[in-house]
Scaffold this motif. Sequence first.
Motif, short mmCIF file in Angstrom:
data_model
loop_
_atom_site.label_atom_id
_atom_site.label_comp_id
_atom_site.label_asym_id
_atom_site.label_seq_id
_atom_site.Cartn_x
_atom_site.Cartn_y
_atom_site.Cartn_z
N ILE A 134 0.83 -1.21 0.00
CA ILE A 134 0.00 0.00 0.00
C ILE A 134 0.86 1.26 0.00
O ILE A 134 0.47 2.30 -0.53
N PHE A 135 2.07 1.18 0.56
CA PHE A 135 2.90 2.36 0.73
C PHE A 135 3.86 2.61 -0.42
O PHE A 135 4.63 3.57 -0.39
N ASP A 136 3.80 1.78 -1.46
CA ASP A 136 4.74 1.95 -2.57
C ASP A 136 4.54 3.26 -3.31
O ASP A 136 5.49 3.94 -3.67
N SER A 195 -6.04 8.69 16.23
CA SER A 195 -7.17 8.50 15.33
C SER A 195 -7.17 9.65 14.33
O SER A 195 -6.73 10.76 14.64
N ILE A 196 -7.68 9.40 13.11
CA ILE A 196 -7.81 10.51 12.15
C ILE A 196 -9.26 10.94 11.99
O ILE A 196 -9.56 11.75 11.11
N GLY A 197 -10.15 10.43 12.84
CA GLY A 197 -11.53 10.88 12.78
C GLY A 197 -12.50 9.85 13.33
O GLY A 197 -12.13 8.70 13.60
N ASP A 198 -13.73 10.28 13.49
CA ASP A 198 -14.75 9.42 14.09
C ASP A 198 -15.43 8.56 13.03
O ASP A 198 -16.62 8.71 12.72
N GLU A 249 -3.66 1.62 7.55
CA GLU A 249 -2.78 2.04 6.46
C GLU A 249 -3.16 3.40 5.87
O GLU A 249 -2.30 4.25 5.61
N ILE A 250 -4.45 3.61 5.65
CA ILE A 250 -4.89 4.91 5.09
C ILE A 250 -4.59 6.04 6.08
O ILE A 250 -4.17 7.13 5.68
N ALA A 251 -4.79 5.76 7.36
CA ALA A 251 -4.46 6.76 8.38
C ALA A 251 -2.96 7.06 8.36
O ALA A 251 -2.55 8.21 8.50
N ALA A 252 -2.15 6.03 8.19
CA ALA A 252 -0.70 6.22 8.15
C ALA A 252 -0.28 7.07 6.95
O ALA A 252 0.60 7.93 7.05
N LEU A 253 -0.92 6.84 5.81
CA LEU A 253 -0.62 7.64 4.62
C LEU A 253 -0.94 9.11 4.87
O LEU A 253 -0.18 10.01 4.46
N ALA A 254 -2.07 9.37 5.53
CA ALA A 254 -2.44 10.74 5.83
C ALA A 254 -1.40 11.39 6.75
O ALA A 254 -0.99 12.54 6.55
N LEU A 255 -0.99 10.67 7.77
CA LEU A 255 0.01 11.19 8.70
C LEU A 255 1.33 11.46 7.99
O LEU A 255 1.96 12.51 8.19
N ILE A 256 1.77 10.55 7.14
CA ILE A 256 3.03 10.72 6.43
C ILE A 256 2.99 11.98 5.58
O ILE A 256 3.92 12.79 5.59
#
Length: 253
Positions: free
Chosen positions: A12-14, A136-139, A146-153
Amino acid sequence: MRLDIITLFPEIFDFIKDIGVVGRAYKNKKWELNTWNPRDFTNNKNRRVDDSPYGGGPGMVISAESLENTVNSIKDRHKLSGLDEAPVILFSPIGDTFNQNHALRLSSSSGVILVCGRYEGVDKRFISRCVTQEISIGDFILSGGEIAALALIDAVVRLLPNVLGNNNSKLYESFDINNSGLLDDHPYTRPRSFRGEKVPDILLNGNHKDINKWRREQSLTITFTRRPDLIIKARNQGLLTKDDELFISNLKK
């Protein structure tokens, strides 16, 4: 900056290494990305990382052992590289809501370990033993972290020195200048008139004092109408001026 991601789906992170500002920063070695699959750190021949929850219930839970083994391997690699110990962040719906202050703090660190949960969650004992913070990135519920990690990155990497073409750009995005926590005003660009709607005259008069005042008022208006909680937060932190408070008072009327 070094980012280590623990995930069952490293592929997912490629793409993030090749796209946009974050991709350019990766190619320019402003940050480093390493993915770690906990299946590679299990002690069973089937590389199984999950099991049913004690006490019953639907779904599966990721074991503490597989995750702790992975974290320990990452930390060993950090020691060999002479790096400082990195915080361990687990993405979780019960975590602290990620915001710009989190991004700013993380961007000044040398690195972080991000743990992407899956299924019904991770064994509480892993959290107690290894996790520094839950975020958390939201309720809402995602299939995994993984999607949360992409947003943080994306949020963190763009704040690294010399990543943006103009270092002042990051001051004017999402939240207004002076880091007051208010939502930014809407921008305009060419043409001056688009299908009958014109750019506000004040943005064309060249008087930057007036323009800055107008933008501040626009920022206050948008924040007051859409995120009044941010107005309260800014007030409690002493970030609003007397002029701001007068303008907000008139908005209420």
